[in-house]
Design a protein around this motif. Structure first.
Motif, PDB file in Angstrom:
ATOM      1  N   PHE A  34       0.834  -1.205   0.000  1.00 42.83           N
ATOM      2  CA  PHE A  34       0.000   0.000   0.000  1.00 42.83           C
ATOM      3  C   PHE A  34       0.867   1.253   0.000  1.00 42.83           C
ATOM      4  O   PHE A  34       0.584   2.232  -0.690  1.00 42.83           O
ATOM      5  N   LYS A  35       1.939   1.220   0.795  1.00 42.53           N
ATOM      6  CA  LYS A  35       2.833   2.382   0.867  1.00 42.53           C
ATOM      7  C   LYS A  35       3.442   2.676  -0.498  1.00 42.53           C
ATOM      8  O   LYS A  35       3.524   3.823  -0.922  1.00 42.53           O
ATOM      9  N   LYS A  55       2.697   6.099  -2.607  1.00 45.94           N
ATOM     10  CA  LYS A  55       3.846   6.944  -2.968  1.00 45.94           C
ATOM     11  C   LYS A  55       3.897   7.162  -4.471  1.00 45.94           C
ATOM     12  O   LYS A  55       4.148   8.270  -4.960  1.00 45.94           O
ATOM     13  N   GLN A  56       3.652   6.093  -5.238  1.00 47.36           N
ATOM     14  CA  GLN A  56       3.650   6.214  -6.701  1.00 47.36           C
ATOM     15  C   GLN A  56       2.555   7.153  -7.180  1.00 47.36           C
ATOM     16  O   GLN A  56       2.693   7.812  -8.212  1.00 47.36           O
ATOM     17  N   ALA A  57       1.457   7.238  -6.410  1.00 49.19           N
ATOM     18  CA  ALA A  57       0.346   8.118  -6.788  1.00 49.19           C
ATOM     19  C   ALA A  57       0.566   9.554  -6.303  1.00 49.19           C
ATOM     20  O   ALA A  57      -0.297  10.404  -6.481  1.00 49.19           O
ATOM     21  N   GLY A  58       1.715   9.788  -5.672  1.00 50.08           N
ATOM     22  CA  GLY A  58       2.036  11.137  -5.223  1.00 50.08           C
ATOM     23  C   GLY A  58       1.563  11.452  -3.825  1.00 50.08           C
ATOM     24  O   GLY A  58       1.606  12.603  -3.393  1.00 50.08           O
ATOM     25  N   VAL A  71      -2.688   6.830   6.692  1.00 48.60           N
ATOM     26  CA  VAL A  71      -3.222   6.825   5.325  1.00 48.60           C
ATOM     27  C   VAL A  71      -3.343   5.399   4.813  1.00 48.60           C
ATOM     28  O   VAL A  71      -4.352   5.010   4.205  1.00 48.60           O
ATOM     29  N   VAL A  72      -2.317   4.590   5.077  1.00 49.42           N
ATOM     30  CA  VAL A  72      -2.348   3.197   4.638  1.00 49.42           C
ATOM     31  C   VAL A  72      -3.500   2.457   5.315  1.00 49.42           C
ATOM     32  O   VAL A  72      -4.239   1.709   4.663  1.00 49.42           O
ATOM     33  N   ALA A  73      -3.652   2.662   6.619  1.00 50.83           N
ATOM     34  CA  ALA A  73      -4.746   1.987   7.342  1.00 50.83           C
ATOM     35  C   ALA A  73      -6.097   2.396   6.774  1.00 50.83           C
ATOM     36  O   ALA A  73      -6.983   1.555   6.600  1.00 50.83           O
ATOM     37  N   GLY A  74      -6.254   3.689   6.472  1.00 48.32           N
ATOM     38  CA  GLY A  74      -7.521   4.151   5.907  1.00 48.32           C
ATOM     39  C   GLY A  74      -7.804   3.509   4.556  1.00 48.32           C
ATOM     40  O   GLY A  74      -8.934   3.070   4.281  1.00 48.32           O
ATOM     41  N   ALA A  75      -6.777   3.424   3.719  1.00 49.34           N
ATOM     42  CA  ALA A  75      -6.948   2.814   2.392  1.00 49.34           C
ATOM     43  C   ALA A  75      -7.271   1.331   2.518  1.00 49.34           C
ATOM     44  O   ALA A  75      -8.139   0.799   1.811  1.00 49.34           O
TER      45      ALA A  75
END
Length: 421
Positions: free
Chosen positions: A386-387, A391-394, A401-405
Motif C-alpha cells: 500500500f505504501k 507513494k507512486q500516486a504522489g 493513510v495506509v490503514a484508511g486505504a
C-alpha cells in the motif's frame, strides 16, 4: 446538509402543485448516491411525459451546491450524487442514540498466538472494529475485547518446530530480530503442520506437545512457550493498532475457559446436553446447526465447551450486557449457531443477546490462504505494498493513510462476500 426528500417535495409543489410520497432508493454507485421515481408518479395525474417532468425537477435540483451531479435516466428516473463537502458535513450531524443506555461487548480481535497474523485476520479485525464504532455512534456503551487460542493442537505444531530449532538452548530465540518474529512463527507453524500430516511419529509428538500447553509442567517447554506467546501478542497488538483499531480493554484466552465451560455443560445435562459414552453432546440439528460434541469421551472440553466458558466470563465481567457480538468466517457460521443456541438454553438471561456475524474469506487468486502451508499474505507485506502504491500516486504513505486505504478496501465489500487478492 440538504434534506433531499423535503427539497424534492418543495420543488414538485412549486412546479406542479402536487403532493407526492417521495421515496429515495440506492442505485448502482456509478449512477449516484440515491435515485427517485417521483417523476413517474406524477406522469399520470399530470398527463405529461415522465421524462419531461424529470428533466424539469432535475434542473431545479442542479441549483443546490450540496449536489455535485444530477441526471435523468430511462423513462424518468432522477439520479443524484452528493458533493464531497456534503458527505463530510453529514458526518457532523448529531448522532442517533437508538442504543443509548445499552451495553455491548464485541470481540474485535481473535487471532491465535503461535501463528503469523495475515490479511484474513485483518478483515475480521477491521469489520468488528467498524461495527463497534457504529454501535458507539448510535449511543451504546461499547466494550472491545479479544479472544485467543493459547492451547491445543496448533500450539503443539508450532512448539514441535520451535523446540527443534532451540535444541535445548532457549537463548537461541534471542537471535531472532523483533521484525522477523512474525515470519519465524509463520514458518515454524507451517513446518509443524506439515510434519503432523506427513509423519506418524511427529504427529504423536505433536499431540504430546499440545497436551503440554494445558499443564506447562516441563520447564523448557514452559519457558519457550511463554516467550513465543508474548511475541505473538506483541505482534497481534502492534498489527491491530496499525490497522487503526481502538484498543481492547480485556483479553481472554482459551486456557481460562475450559473449567467454567465444562462445569456449566455438566450442570445443564440432561436439561440441555445429552451424555453418551462419556461425551457431552448438544443436539444442534434442532436449532439450525449440527449435533456437536462439547466434551469428549476423554473428558477434555472441546471448542464448544471453551466458547461457552468464554460467554460465561464475558457475562461475569459485563453482567448488564445487552448485546454480545463475535465476527467469524462463514465456515464457522453453523458451529456458532449451535454454541449460541446451547448458551441461551443454559443461561436463559442471555437469550436474544448473543450474535455471530459471518464474514467471507480473504483469498488469493490461487485459492484460500492456509497458515498450515505457509501460503499467506502478512499484514506487514500488505502495508508495504500500500505504501508503494500511495507513494507512486504522489501521496504521503503514513501508517494512518495506509490503514484508511486498507480499511476502505475491506469495508466496500458486502459482509459475507469473499475478498480476493
Amino acid at each position: 446538509m440538504i434534506d433531499c426528500v423535503i427539497t424534492l417535495k418543495k420543488i414538485i409543489d412549486k412546479l406542479y402543485q402536487q403532493q407526492v410520497d417521495v421515496q429515495l432508493t440506492r442505485p448502482d454507485p456509478k449512477f449516484g448516491d440515491f435515485a427517485t421515481n417521483a417523476a413517474l408518479q406524477l406522469a399520470k395525474p399530470l398527463g405529461k411525459n415522465p421524462r419531461e417532468i424529470a428533466e424539469a425537477i432535475a434542473d431545479e435540483l442542479r441549483g443546490h451546491e450540496e449536489l455535485s451531479e444530477v441526471s435523468v435516466a430511462g423513462p424518468g428516473f432522477i439520479n443524484v450524487k452528493l458533493s464531497d463537502q456534503a458527505v463530510l458535513e453529514s458526518l457532523k450531524v448529531r448522532p442517533a442514540t437508538n442504543r443509548a443506555g445499552k451495553t455491548v461487548v464485541i470481540e474485535t480481535n481473535c487471532s491465535n498466538p503461535f501463528k503469523a497474523m495475515h490479511i484474513g485476520h485483518a478483515l475480521n479485525v477491521v469489520l468488528a472494529d467498524t461495527m463497534a464504532n457504529l454501535l458507539a455512534v448510535d449511543g451504546a456503551s461499547v466494550h472491545r475485547v479479544s479472544y485467543h487460542g493459547d492451547v491445543g493442537t496448533h500450539v503443539g505444531k508450532s512448539m514441535w518446530a520451535i523446540l527443534r530449532e532451540v535444541d535445548g538452548d532457549v537463548s537461541k530465540l534471542d537471535a531472532i530480530p523483533a521484525d522477523k518474529r512474525n515470519e519465524f512463527m509463520s514458518r515454524t507453524y507451517a513446518e509443524g503442520a506439515r510434519a503432523a500430516k506427513e509423519s506418524p511419529e511427529a504427529r504423536v509428538k505433536i499431540d504430546e506437545l499440545a497436551k503440554q500447553s494445558f499443564v506447562l509442567d516441563d520447564p523448557l517447554y514452559k519457558q519457550v512457550y511463554e516467550i513465543c506467546k508474548a511475541w505473538s501478542f506483541d505482534e497481534i497488538d502492534a498489527n491491530v493498532a496499525r490497522l487503526g483499531n481502538v484498543p481492547i480493554e480485556r483479553r481472554y484466552v482459551e486456557s481460562e475457559t475450559e473449567v467454567p465451560g465444562k462445569a456449566l455443560i455438566k450442570e445443564k445435562t440432561p436439561e440441555v446436553f445429552t451424555k453418551s459414552d462419556g461425551a457431552y453432546i448438544f443436539k444442534g440439528s434442532q436449532y439450525g446447526a449440527f449435533d456437536n460434541v462439547f466434551i469428549g469421551s476423554h473428558g477434555n472440553g472441546l471448542y464448544g465447551a471453551h466458547d461457552m466458558g468464554l460467554i460465561q466470563l464475558k457475562h461475569q465481567d459485563y453482567p448488564n450486557l445487552d448485546l454480545s457480538i463475535t465476527v467469524n468466517g462463514e465456515e464457522q457460521a453453523a458451529y456458532f449457531r449451535g454454541v449460541i443456541a446451547a448458551s441461551e438454553l443454559a443461561i436463559p438471561e442471555l437469550k436474544g443477546k448473543l450474535f455471530n456475524y459471518a464474514t467471507g474469506l480473504v483469498k488469493l487468486t490461487t485459492g484460500k490462504m492456509s497458515s498450515r502451508t505457509g501460503e499467506v499474505i502478512t499484514i506487514d507485506w500488505l502495508f508495504n505494498e500500500f505504501k508503494k502504491a500511495i507513494k507512486q500516486a504522489g501521496g504521503e504513505p503514513t501508517d494512518e493513510v495506509v490503514a484508511g486505504a486498507l480499511r476502505y478496501q475491506f469495508l466496500k465489500v458486502k459482509i459475507g462476500s469473499d475478498v480476493v487478492f
